[in-house]
Design a protein around this motif. Structure first.
Motif, PDB file in Angstrom:
ATOM      1  N   TYR A   1     -51.728 -87.010 -33.795  1.00 42.43           N
ATOM      2  CA  TYR A   1     -52.859 -86.186 -34.210  1.00 42.43           C
ATOM      3  C   TYR A   1     -54.149 -86.672 -33.550  1.00 42.43           C
ATOM      4  O   TYR A   1     -54.984 -85.866 -33.125  1.00 42.43           O
ATOM      5  CB  TYR A   1     -52.989 -86.224 -35.731  1.00 42.43           C
ATOM      6  N   LEU A   2     -54.302 -87.982 -33.448  1.00 47.06           N
ATOM      7  CA  LEU A   2     -55.469 -88.543 -32.763  1.00 47.06           C
ATOM      8  C   LEU A   2     -55.504 -88.065 -31.313  1.00 47.06           C
ATOM      9  O   LEU A   2     -56.556 -87.691 -30.788  1.00 47.06           O
ATOM     10  CB  LEU A   2     -55.409 -90.066 -32.842  1.00 47.06           C
ATOM     11  N   TYR A   3     -54.354 -88.071 -30.661  1.00 49.04           N
ATOM     12  CA  TYR A   3     -54.263 -87.607 -29.262  1.00 49.04           C
ATOM     13  C   TYR A   3     -54.619 -86.125 -29.163  1.00 49.04           C
ATOM     14  O   TYR A   3     -55.325 -85.713 -28.231  1.00 49.04           O
ATOM     15  CB  TYR A   3     -52.856 -87.855 -28.746  1.00 49.04           C
ATOM     16  N   GLN A   4     -54.139 -85.326 -30.089  1.00 50.56           N
ATOM     17  CA  GLN A   4     -54.449 -83.899 -30.060  1.00 50.56           C
ATOM     18  C   GLN A   4     -55.941 -83.647 -30.179  1.00 50.56           C
ATOM     19  O   GLN A   4     -56.504 -82.797 -29.468  1.00 50.56           O
ATOM     20  CB  GLN A   4     -53.708 -83.185 -31.190  1.00 50.56           C
ATOM     21  N   GLU A   5     -56.607 -84.385 -31.077  1.00 52.44           N
ATOM     22  CA  GLU A   5     -58.044 -84.196 -31.251  1.00 52.44           C
ATOM     23  C   GLU A   5     -58.816 -84.661 -30.015  1.00 52.44           C
ATOM     24  O   GLU A   5     -59.808 -84.037 -29.624  1.00 52.44           O
ATOM     25  CB  GLU A   5     -58.517 -84.965 -32.489  1.00 52.44           C
TER      26      GLU A   5
ATOM     27  N   GLY B   1     -65.398 -87.850 -30.137  1.00 55.76           N
ATOM     28  CA  GLY B   1     -66.076 -88.555 -31.218  1.00 55.76           C
ATOM     29  C   GLY B   1     -65.263 -88.541 -32.500  1.00 55.76           C
ATOM     30  O   GLY B   1     -65.134 -89.567 -33.177  1.00 55.76           O
ATOM     31  N   TYR B   2     -64.703 -87.395 -32.820  1.00 50.69           N
ATOM     32  CA  TYR B   2     -63.868 -87.292 -34.021  1.00 50.69           C
ATOM     33  C   TYR B   2     -62.608 -88.130 -33.879  1.00 50.69           C
ATOM     34  O   TYR B   2     -62.173 -88.786 -34.837  1.00 50.69           O
ATOM     35  CB  TYR B   2     -63.507 -85.829 -34.259  1.00 50.69           C
ATOM     36  N   ALA B   3     -62.010 -88.125 -32.687  1.00 56.89           N
ATOM     37  CA  ALA B   3     -60.822 -88.944 -32.450  1.00 56.89           C
ATOM     38  C   ALA B   3     -61.144 -90.430 -32.566  1.00 56.89           C
ATOM     39  O   ALA B   3     -60.322 -91.211 -33.045  1.00 56.89           O
ATOM     40  CB  ALA B   3     -60.236 -88.635 -31.073  1.00 56.89           C
ATOM     41  N   SER B   4     -62.317 -90.831 -32.134  1.00 57.28           N
ATOM     42  CA  SER B   4     -62.716 -92.232 -32.271  1.00 57.28           C
ATOM     43  C   SER B   4     -62.823 -92.615 -33.747  1.00 57.28           C
ATOM     44  O   SER B   4     -62.439 -93.720 -34.144  1.00 57.28           O
ATOM     45  CB  SER B   4     -64.049 -92.473 -31.565  1.00 57.28           C
ATOM     46  N   ALA B   5     -63.343 -91.712 -34.561  1.00 56.06           N
ATOM     47  CA  ALA B   5     -63.395 -91.980 -36.002  1.00 56.06           C
ATOM     48  C   ALA B   5     -61.986 -92.107 -36.573  1.00 56.06           C
ATOM     49  O   ALA B   5     -61.717 -92.986 -37.417  1.00 56.06           O
ATOM     50  CB  ALA B   5     -64.164 -90.867 -36.708  1.00 56.06           C
TER      51      ALA B   5
ATOM     52  N   PHE C   1     -69.503 -92.104 -34.321  1.00 54.96           N
ATOM     53  CA  PHE C   1     -70.676 -91.570 -35.017  1.00 54.96           C
ATOM     54  C   PHE C   1     -71.376 -90.493 -34.202  1.00 54.96           C
ATOM     55  O   PHE C   1     -72.533 -90.160 -34.465  1.00 54.96           O
ATOM     56  CB  PHE C   1     -71.672 -92.696 -35.329  1.00 54.96           C
ATOM     57  N   THR C   2     -70.666 -89.946 -33.220  1.00 54.57           N
ATOM     58  CA  THR C   2     -71.264 -88.935 -32.350  1.00 54.57           C
ATOM     59  C   THR C   2     -70.366 -87.712 -32.231  1.00 54.57           C
ATOM     60  O   THR C   2     -69.195 -87.733 -32.639  1.00 54.57           O
ATOM     61  CB  THR C   2     -71.501 -89.499 -30.931  1.00 54.57           C
ATOM     62  N   ASN C   3     -70.927 -86.676 -31.671  1.00 60.50           N
ATOM     63  CA  ASN C   3     -70.174 -85.492 -31.273  1.00 60.50           C
ATOM     64  C   ASN C   3     -70.066 -85.523 -29.750  1.00 60.50           C
ATOM     65  O   ASN C   3     -71.050 -85.312 -29.045  1.00 60.50           O
ATOM     66  CB  ASN C   3     -70.893 -84.228 -31.750  1.00 60.50           C
TER      67      ASN C   3
ATOM     68  N   ALA D   1     -70.896 -87.909 -40.115  1.00 60.77           N
ATOM     69  CA  ALA D   1     -70.325 -86.567 -40.293  1.00 60.77           C
ATOM     70  C   ALA D   1     -68.830 -86.543 -39.975  1.00 60.77           C
ATOM     71  O   ALA D   1     -68.057 -85.853 -40.652  1.00 60.77           O
ATOM     72  CB  ALA D   1     -71.073 -85.571 -39.411  1.00 60.77           C
ATOM     73  N   ASN D   2     -68.412 -87.276 -38.947  1.00 62.42           N
ATOM     74  CA  ASN D   2     -66.988 -87.304 -38.607  1.00 62.42           C
ATOM     75  C   ASN D   2     -66.160 -87.902 -39.739  1.00 62.42           C
ATOM     76  O   ASN D   2     -65.088 -87.377 -40.084  1.00 62.42           O
ATOM     77  CB  ASN D   2     -66.779 -88.111 -37.326  1.00 62.42           C
TER      78      ASN D   2
END
Length: 318
Positions: free
Chosen positions: A274-278, A286-290, A62-64, A77-78
């Motif tokens: 893709y998660l690793y790339q982000e 934060g986006y990868a955690s989402a 939930f963060t950047n 937002a993520n």
């Protein structure tokens, strides 16, 4: 006088006095202390390496957060971006689902076939069992992924063998129509773990059932369909759930074979890649955690669906 009143209040409210509480804790420790000490390494690992990071990841989703500056709260937002404005997310989900649908059934079918052959009383069963289990131990390693990339390269061993028969093979790992199949073959090659479990399940089926079916004139195929499969459904269910979860989490083969890019036209862009790339390529932690929590949700839904439908096809002793 005040001490007497305090004691009276303690007795009146039913709360144990401090010496009584300490004595009870001492008795509990004397009875269970050794067990908790043996559990201590696991408890430290669970809370420090599993539960703690999971809770931190949920907060970061939930963060950047870019690993440098402090996390900035952005709410949902993520997740909104994942659902509406991320075409690579859809591509990663599509590739991962395709990989799961192809690799899991083929691996389980091949593992069951080998287990049935070994169950016929092959000499040196323990040696064969160890040899066949070895790919499951090595298959997820970087070395095997590098070897696989060399095998299926344009000038690799596979195309060299095909050239002996006058067949010009493509560059399997760089062609979007074939790249996913190289990873599926690698997954099927790691059939040892489900094979061992299948073999254990086959050994639990009473042989007198097959003898009675043979006396009644049932063919081998009918015995397999009417006896082996129904009695083996709990083992099939267990293997299917475990292998499906492992397939969703596959990362190393896609990362090494595709060079971390996801292959041509994202044909091997697994969800975890893709998660690793982000996370570590674009530093959007934060986006990868989402993305990670979306994966947890997907695996949870698949597992729940498997358990809900198991009542219709899994046959237990009762």
């Amino acid at each position: 006088m005040a001490a007497v009143q305090d004691t009276a209040v303690t007795v009146g409210t039913g709360a144990p006095s401090r010496p009584a509480a300490q004595g009870r804790l001492a008795r509990i420790w004397a009875r269970h202390g050794a067990g908790y000490m043996f559990l201590l390494p696991w408890l430290i690992g669970f809370f420090g390496l599993t539960l703690g990071p999971a809770i931190a990841s949920l907060y970061l989703s939930f963060t950047n957060f870019d690993l440098i500056r402090a996390p900035e709260w952005v709410g949902t937002a993520n997740y909104a971006r994942i659902a509406t404005a991320d075409p690579k997310f859809a591509a990663a989900v599509k590739v991962t689902f395709l990989y799961v649908v192809l690799s899991v059934p083929f691996k389980l079918a091949f593992a069951l076939l080998v287990a049935i052959l070994l169950d016929r009383g092959v000499r040196g069963l323990t040696v064969y069992r160890a040899i066949f289990y070895l790919p499951s131990l090595l298959g997820g390693s970087v070395a095997i992924a590098v070897l696989w990339r060399q095998l299926f390269a344009g000038d690799g061993l596979i195309n060299s063998l095909l050239a002996r028969f006058g067949i010009e093979g493509p560059s399997w790992i760089s062609h979007p129509d074939y790249s996913i199949w190289t990873l599926v073959v690698l997954s099927v090659w790691q059939f040892g773990s489900p094979m061992i479990i299948f073999l254990a399940g086959l050994r639990q089926i009473p042989t007198d059932m097959y003898e009675a079916a043979s006396l009644d004139g049932a063919s081998k195929f009918r015995q397999f369909y009417k006896i082996t499969l129904p009695l083996l459904t709990p083992v099939i269910f267990f293997n299917a759930v475990v292998q499906t979860i492992d397939a969703f989490k596959a990362f190393t083969p896609a990362f090494i074979i595709s060079g971390g890019t996801g292959g041509p036209i994202n044909s091997t862009l697994f969800y975890t890649l893709y998660l690793y790339q982000e996370a570590f390529g674009n530093f959007r932690m934060g986006y990868a955690s989402a993305l990670a929590w979306i994966l947890v949700l997907i695996i949870g839904l698949f597992t729940a669906f498997s358990f809900l439908t198991s009542r219709y096809w899994v046959h237990y002793d009762d």
